[in-house]
Design a protein around this motif. Structure first.
Motif, short mmCIF file in Angstrom:
data_model
loop_
_atom_site.label_atom_id
_atom_site.label_comp_id
_atom_site.label_asym_id
_atom_site.label_seq_id
_atom_site.Cartn_x
_atom_site.Cartn_y
_atom_site.Cartn_z
N LYS A 63 0.86 -1.18 0.00
CA LYS A 63 0.00 0.00 0.00
C LYS A 63 0.89 1.23 0.00
N SER A 80 -2.87 6.15 -0.85
CA SER A 80 -4.25 5.65 -0.96
C SER A 80 -4.38 4.54 -2.00
N MET A 81 -3.26 4.02 -2.53
CA MET A 81 -3.31 2.99 -3.57
C MET A 81 -2.63 1.70 -3.13
N TRP A 104 -12.84 2.52 -4.18
CA TRP A 104 -11.59 2.41 -4.92
C TRP A 104 -11.96 2.31 -6.41
#
Length: 116
Positions: A37, A40-41, A77
């Motif tokens: 991670k 935020s991805m 997402w």
């Protein structure tokens, strides 16, 4: 232990499929290799030996494979991405969605990619 061929081993057809189930924690992966991670991805970095941090594979450049990948995530997402052509997308229920990617070209594992 899986033994193929040799005395006392299973007799297998020339082609077969094996399913391997793994459990990893990308949030705890601080090596930025394999699945991790970043902000935020969720991303992959498989070169040079990161793929083996995701699943078992003969992680050598001369071992080529075609990949068919299903990426599934919460709808918050919005980006689902992997190698190859997107062949299917849809609703996975419980506020989740999915995308299936199929790469028609054999490639070594260090070129595998996925982003959520």
């Amino acid at each position: 232990t899986l033994t193929l061929g040799g005395k006392g081993s299973l007799l297998l057809p020339s082609k077969f499929e094996i399913e391997i189930v793994v459990e990893i924690v990308p949030e705890a992966n601080t090596q930025l290799s394999g699945l991790y991670k970043s902000g935020s991805m969720y991303c992959t970095q498989c070169e040079a030996e990161g793929f083996r941090r995701i699943t078992y594979h003969l992680d050598r450049p001369d071992v080529m494979a075609k990949y068919k990948v299903r990426v599934e995530a919460d709808k918050s997402w919005p980006v689902l991405l992997s190698n190859g052509n997107m062949i299917e997308t849809g609703d996975a229920g419980e506020n989740r969605h999915f995308a299936v990617f199929e790469d028609p070209y054999p490639k070594p594992s260090y070129l595998f990619a996925a982003v959520v």
